[in-house]
Design a protein around this motif. Sequence first.
Motif, PDB file in Angstrom:
ATOM      1  N   ILE A   8       0.860  -1.179   0.000  1.00 59.03           N
ATOM      2  CA  ILE A   8       0.000   0.000   0.000  1.00 59.03           C
ATOM      3  C   ILE A   8       0.897   1.231   0.000  1.00 59.03           C
ATOM      4  CG2 ILE A   8      -1.906   1.193   1.105  1.00 59.03           C
ATOM      5  CD1 ILE A   8      -2.550  -1.360   2.607  1.00 59.03           C
ATOM      6  N   THR A   9       0.699   2.082  -0.990  1.00 55.81           N
ATOM      7  CA  THR A   9       1.464   3.328  -1.064  1.00 55.81           C
ATOM      8  C   THR A   9       0.584   4.467  -0.559  1.00 55.81           C
ATOM      9  OG1 THR A   9       2.701   2.526  -2.977  1.00 55.81           O
ATOM     10  CG2 THR A   9       2.729   4.898  -2.559  1.00 55.81           C
ATOM     11  N   TYR A  10       1.072   5.161   0.456  1.00 52.94           N
ATOM     12  CA  TYR A  10       0.397   6.354   0.964  1.00 52.94           C
ATOM     13  C   TYR A  10       1.234   7.563   0.577  1.00 52.94           C
ATOM     14  CZ  TYR A  10      -2.237   3.116   3.954  1.00 52.94           C
ATOM     15  OH  TYR A  10      -3.024   2.091   4.424  1.00 52.94           O
ATOM     16  N   LEU A  11       0.588   8.560   0.019  1.00 56.46           N
ATOM     17  CA  LEU A  11       1.264   9.788  -0.390  1.00 56.46           C
ATOM     18  C   LEU A  11       0.871  10.913   0.559  1.00 56.46           C
ATOM     19  CD1 LEU A  11       0.524   9.531  -4.222  1.00 56.46           C
ATOM     20  CD2 LEU A  11       2.456   8.587  -2.952  1.00 56.46           C
ATOM     21  N   PHE A  12       1.865  11.635   1.028  1.00 55.78           N
ATOM     22  CA  PHE A  12       1.646  12.769   1.934  1.00 55.78           C
ATOM     23  C   PHE A  12       2.227  14.006   1.245  1.00 55.78           C
ATOM     24  CE2 PHE A  12       1.665   8.970   4.432  1.00 55.78           C
ATOM     25  CZ  PHE A  12       0.716   9.163   5.424  1.00 55.78           C
ATOM     26  N   GLN A  28       9.926  25.828  10.142  1.00 58.06           N
ATOM     27  CA  GLN A  28      11.238  25.212  10.005  1.00 58.06           C
ATOM     28  C   GLN A  28      11.460  24.075  10.989  1.00 58.06           C
ATOM     29  OE1 GLN A  28      13.424  25.728   7.570  1.00 58.06           O
ATOM     30  NE2 GLN A  28      14.624  24.048   8.439  1.00 58.06           N
ATOM     31  N   ASP A  29      10.820  24.121  12.151  1.00 60.24           N
ATOM     32  CA  ASP A  29      11.045  23.088  13.171  1.00 60.24           C
ATOM     33  C   ASP A  29      10.096  21.901  13.015  1.00 60.24           C
ATOM     34  OD1 ASP A  29       8.701  24.308  13.931  1.00 60.24           O
ATOM     35  OD2 ASP A  29       9.220  24.468  16.051  1.00 60.24           O
ATOM     36  N   THR A  30       9.377  21.817  11.893  1.00 56.75           N
ATOM     37  CA  THR A  30       8.417  20.735  11.685  1.00 56.75           C
ATOM     38  C   THR A  30       9.108  19.557  11.012  1.00 56.75           C
ATOM     39  OG1 THR A  30       6.666  22.383  11.386  1.00 56.75           O
ATOM     40  CG2 THR A  30       6.163  20.113  10.757  1.00 56.75           C
ATOM     41  N   ASN A  31       9.289  18.474  11.757  1.00 53.61           N
ATOM     42  CA  ASN A  31       9.959  17.287  11.243  1.00 53.61           C
ATOM     43  C   ASN A  31       8.958  16.395  10.497  1.00 53.61           C
ATOM     44  OD1 ASN A  31      10.693  14.166  12.045  1.00 53.61           O
ATOM     45  ND2 ASN A  31      12.495  15.346  11.441  1.00 53.61           N
ATOM     46  N   TRP A  32       9.373  15.923   9.306  1.00 51.36           N
ATOM     47  CA  TRP A  32       8.472  15.106   8.490  1.00 51.36           C
ATOM     48  C   TRP A  32       7.991  13.873   9.251  1.00 51.36           C
ATOM     49  CZ3 TRP A  32       5.143  14.934   4.853  1.00 51.36           C
ATOM     50  CH2 TRP A  32       5.259  15.650   3.660  1.00 51.36           C
ATOM     51  N   TYR A  33       8.907  13.184   9.916  1.00 46.57           N
ATOM     52  CA  TYR A  33       8.542  11.918  10.566  1.00 46.57           C
ATOM     53  C   TYR A  33       7.726  12.150  11.824  1.00 46.57           C
ATOM     54  CZ  TYR A  33       9.075   7.176  12.471  1.00 46.57           C
ATOM     55  OH  TYR A  33       8.838   5.915  12.976  1.00 46.57           O
ATOM     56  N   HIS A  34       8.291  12.899  12.753  1.00 49.36           N
ATOM     57  CA  HIS A  34       7.701  12.993  14.091  1.00 49.36           C
ATOM     58  C   HIS A  34       6.480  13.908  14.161  1.00 49.36           C
ATOM     59  CE1 HIS A  34      10.848  10.608  15.933  1.00 49.36           C
ATOM     60  NE2 HIS A  34      11.749  11.319  15.289  1.00 49.36           N
ATOM     61  N   LYS A  35       6.492  14.992  13.398  1.00 49.95           N
ATOM     62  CA  LYS A  35       5.413  15.974  13.542  1.00 49.95           C
ATOM     63  C   LYS A  35       4.362  15.895  12.433  1.00 49.95           C
ATOM     64  CE  LYS A  35       7.786  19.330  16.456  1.00 49.95           C
ATOM     65  NZ  LYS A  35       8.108  20.768  16.662  1.00 49.95           N
ATOM     66  N   GLY A  93      -6.645  16.563   8.806  1.00 47.40           N
ATOM     67  CA  GLY A  93      -6.750  17.263  10.074  1.00 47.40           C
ATOM     68  C   GLY A  93      -6.483  18.751   9.992  1.00 47.40           C
ATOM     69  N   ASN A  94      -5.701  19.221  10.956  1.00 51.25           N
ATOM     70  CA  ASN A  94      -5.399  20.643  11.051  1.00 51.25           C
ATOM     71  C   ASN A  94      -4.111  21.020  10.321  1.00 51.25           C
ATOM     72  OD1 ASN A  94      -7.641  21.144  12.747  1.00 51.25           O
ATOM     73  ND2 ASN A  94      -6.485  20.365  14.508  1.00 51.25           N
ATOM     74  N   MET A  95      -3.492  20.050   9.665  1.00 52.13           N
ATOM     75  CA  MET A  95      -2.243  20.328   8.960  1.00 52.13           C
ATOM     76  C   MET A  95      -2.523  20.670   7.499  1.00 52.13           C
ATOM     77  SD  MET A  95       0.433  17.428  10.391  1.00 52.13           S
ATOM     78  CE  MET A  95      -0.668  16.007  10.193  1.00 52.13           C
ATOM     79  N   PRO A  96      -1.693  21.532   6.897  1.00 51.56           N
ATOM     80  CA  PRO A  96      -1.835  21.803   5.458  1.00 51.56           C
ATOM     81  C   PRO A  96      -1.256  20.645   4.651  1.00 51.56           C
ATOM     82  CG  PRO A  96       0.027  23.049   6.324  1.00 51.56           C
ATOM     83  CD  PRO A  96      -0.624  22.363   7.504  1.00 51.56           C
ATOM     84  N   LEU A  97      -1.932  19.516   4.728  1.00 51.09           N
ATOM     85  CA  LEU A  97      -1.422  18.262   4.190  1.00 51.09           C
ATOM     86  C   LEU A  97      -2.536  17.543   3.450  1.00 51.09           C
ATOM     87  CD1 LEU A  97       1.179  16.376   4.442  1.00 51.09           C
ATOM     88  CD2 LEU A  97      -0.074  15.211   6.258  1.00 51.09           C
ATOM     89  N   ALA A  98      -2.205  16.973   2.290  1.00 54.11           N
ATOM     90  CA  ALA A  98      -3.142  16.130   1.557  1.00 54.11           C
ATOM     91  C   ALA A  98      -2.579  14.719   1.517  1.00 54.11           C
ATOM     92  CB  ALA A  98      -3.354  16.662   0.145  1.00 54.11           C
ATOM     93  N   ASN A 123       1.718  11.900  13.013  1.00 51.64           N
ATOM     94  CA  ASN A 123       0.478  12.471  13.523  1.00 51.64           C
ATOM     95  C   ASN A 123      -0.651  12.453  12.493  1.00 51.64           C
ATOM     96  OD1 ASN A 123       1.072  13.492  16.320  1.00 51.64           O
ATOM     97  ND2 ASN A 123       2.718  14.519  15.213  1.00 51.64           N
ATOM     98  N   ALA A 124      -0.347  11.964  11.305  1.00 49.40           N
ATOM     99  CA  ALA A 124      -1.370  11.916  10.257  1.00 49.40           C
ATOM    100  C   ALA A 124      -2.097  10.577  10.289  1.00 49.40           C
ATOM    101  CB  ALA A 124      -0.720  12.143   8.891  1.00 49.40           C
TER     102      ALA A 124
END
Length: 210
Positions: free
Chosen positions: A130-134, A142-149, A167-172, A153-154
């Motif tokens: 299964i491929t998930y695209l973020f 700048q302090d937002t880490n791809w893995y941890h934050k 959620g509340n992140m500017p993320l699709a 959390n997605a």
Amino acid sequence: MTTNENLGAALLDVRKAYRLIADYQTSMLNLVNDVASNLDVQYYSAHHRYTPPRNYNNPPFGLRTGVDYLPLLDVTYLYLNREAYEQGRINGPQAGDYLIDFRLVSDSKLLDEEQGREPSPPEKSASLLITYLFLARESFPQDTNWYHKIWDNARYPVSDGIWESEGNMPLAVCRIPIQLERFVDASQPAMAAAEIRNALTSGQHLVADH
């Protein structure tokens, strides 16, 4: 058949099973690498949902089960778009940066349990990549880490091939499941990569300033 003969036959099956699993896992590692090599991405990290204890000074007996020693039963390999990785945007991804999560699910029974369904028997289960695209719709601090934050959390989307806001992140996020039987054809890793590229292209309209 005597008890010793029964045990001997069972242990023979175990030896065969371990060798089969070793070959299978080698093939799966090669498969993920083959799909990723057809994309402009860089390996970033991994997440094993089943792992042995980290502190080997503590006895695991009675606290762990056999499944904890099967890390490739359900494992995620994370890749970042190459430009982001090479420019150090592991922290503070910019609009248009993306993370690809290749999740190897060797037995979809795990997904049944994850989603609160009655587990299917092996004959009615599937083995999946299964491929998930973020996709970052906007630039992150700048302090937002791809893995941890972000990734940690997605939530995984449950629909296939549809971009969803997270959620509340500017993320699709988008999900592309592929049954492993499909990869019997040597051309399939490249075709899977093409599906991923097409999905990423279709998601670009969600990125700010595009």
